[in-house]
Motif scaffolding. Structure first.
Motif, PDB file in Angstrom:
ATOM      1  N   ARG A   1      13.581  -6.401   1.406  1.00  0.00           N
ATOM      2  CA  ARG A   1      13.693  -6.939   0.055  1.00  0.00           C
ATOM      3  C   ARG A   1      12.381  -6.692  -0.666  1.00  0.00           C
ATOM      4  O   ARG A   1      11.318  -6.726  -0.054  1.00  0.00           O
TER       5      ARG A   1
ATOM      6  N   THR B   1      11.976   0.830   2.577  1.00  0.00           N
ATOM      7  CA  THR B   1      13.340   0.545   2.146  1.00  0.00           C
ATOM      8  C   THR B   1      14.376   1.122   3.114  1.00  0.00           C
ATOM      9  O   THR B   1      15.537   1.322   2.748  1.00  0.00           O
TER      10      THR B   1
ATOM     11  N   ARG C   1       9.652  -8.002  -3.636  1.00  0.00           N
ATOM     12  CA  ARG C   1       9.157  -9.333  -3.964  1.00  0.00           C
ATOM     13  C   ARG C   1       8.486  -9.331  -5.331  1.00  0.00           C
ATOM     14  O   ARG C   1       7.443  -8.701  -5.510  1.00  0.00           O
TER      15      ARG C   1
ATOM     16  N   TYR D   1      15.568 -12.670  -6.233  1.00  0.00           N
ATOM     17  CA  TYR D   1      14.701 -12.570  -5.052  1.00  0.00           C
ATOM     18  C   TYR D   1      13.261 -12.295  -5.418  1.00  0.00           C
ATOM     19  O   TYR D   1      12.997 -11.402  -6.221  1.00  0.00           O
TER      20      TYR D   1
END
Length: 358
Positions: free
Chosen positions: A190, A175, A192, A110
């Motif tokens: 997520r 988060t 990055r 990801y």
């Protein structure tokens, strides 16, 4: 510039051990970690598993998958022994980060399917500090990571998150682990890693906000530039990226990229988007080269690579660029990359407009 390093991994691990060591004699298996489905024991095992997995990625350098191995503890390993494993796997990730050249990337899913050594260091730190928080919260133990670690994780892995008044509460909020005044709760998240778009002789390496800030302030962003770099256009573009980040509107995939030669890892210029695409799917690009790299086709190669990447997306339908009338070299670059002049022929205005449609 606050770069991520193996030292940060060791600092994060030391903080974890300092918090959990005094309670290693308690029952971790029977207590669920805060906010997770795992027990405290399983969560600490997960920390060790991620640290060794990231070290394995940097050492093996696979491009399409994880290295196929898992960590397994000996039968009868107690909590104190598990913490020894965390210490050991942290040291292994530190060693892998130090041994990996800056341009090397390995698979991580990801969001762009790869990460560099600083990305893996940042992910390792994130796993340690966030899951240590989860365990200590469940066990009723006080814990705050060492100063600077949360800020570094945000700068390297959360470029889409607007900075908050304090880094640790912002990271917990980002988060899904806490609240932040004036911001809606986070239910899905997520991190990055930066985007790298490969071309024939160069890579287009996405600039993280912390790197862009250093370039804007006159630094090199941790990149090895040829003499004369970064050029003024790249510094100006880096400043716009930082403003977007601080305003909470930065989209990392539509940021600024350094042009890095594959043969020697040296940066020769910059290219990027002025913003995200508008409602019609149009987005403007700009670019420049250090003087010593001009006339070698790097910019044509970079424009083609950036255009191919952008026009393959569903949200981009056209790219455009503006060029000063006297800059015939740049006009030729756009022509070779397939752009068509769309400005009027009457000679009005100081700039010419070019467009490339899907």
């Amino acid at each position: 510039m606050r770069a991520m390093s193996g030292d940060d991994v060791l600092k994060a691990v030391d903080g974890c051990l300092a918090a959990l060591g005094p309670v290693a004699g308690r029952d971790w298996e029977g207590v669920r970690a805060a906010g997770l489905e795992w027990s405290c024991r399983e969560t600490v095992e997960h920390i060790a598993g991620d640290l060794i997995a990231y070290a394995g990625q940097l050492a093996g350098r696979p491009q399409d998958s994880y290295v196929p191995f898992e960590i397994r503890l000996d039968d009868g390993t107690d909590n104190a022994g598990l913490l020894d494993v965390v210490r050991a796997t942290g040291a292994l990730l530190d060693a892998a980060v130090r041994a990996t050249p800056p341009h090397v990337r390995a698979f991580h899913p990801y969001p762009f399917r790869s990460a560099d050594r600083q990305g893996f260091a940042a992910m390792g730190v994130a796993e340690v500090v966030l899951h240590t928080h989860d365990v200590t919260r469940a066990l009723g133990v006080e814990y705050t990571p060492e100063d600077g670690l949360a800020e570094a994780v945000l700068g390297w892995l959360f470029p889409h998150v607007q900075p908050g008044p304090a880094a640790w509460p912002t990271l917990l909020w980002a988060t899904g682990r806490g609240e932040l005044p004036g911001r809606a709760p986070v239910t899905e998240w997520r991190w990055r890693n930066n985007l790298v778009i490969p071309a024939e002789r160069i890579d287009l390496v996405g600039l993280r906000p912390v790197v862009a800030r250093d370039i804007r302030l006159g630094g090199d962003g941790g990149l090895d530039w040829i003499e004369g770099g970064p050029y003024e256009g790249t510094r100006e573009a880096a400043g716009f990226l930082v403003k977007a980040y601080e305003g909470g509107v930065h989209r990392p995939e539509f940021g600024v990229f350094a042009l890095v030669r594959k043969e020697d890892g040296r940066a020769v210029g910059g290219i990027g988007f002025h913003s995200a695409p508008d409602e019609d799917g149009r987005v403007e690009i700009g670019y420049d080269l250090v003087e010593g790299a001009r006339g070698q086709g790097y910019i044509t190669e970079a424009v083609r690579a950036l255009a191919d990447w952008a026009l393959a997306r569903d949200d981009v339908h056209a790219l455009f660029a503006t060029v000063e009338r006297e800059n015939t070299a740049s006009q030729a670059v756009l022509g070779r990359a397939g752009f068509t002049r769309v400005s009027e022929e009457d000679g009005s205005g100081a700039e010419l407009a070019y467009e490339l449609r899907r």
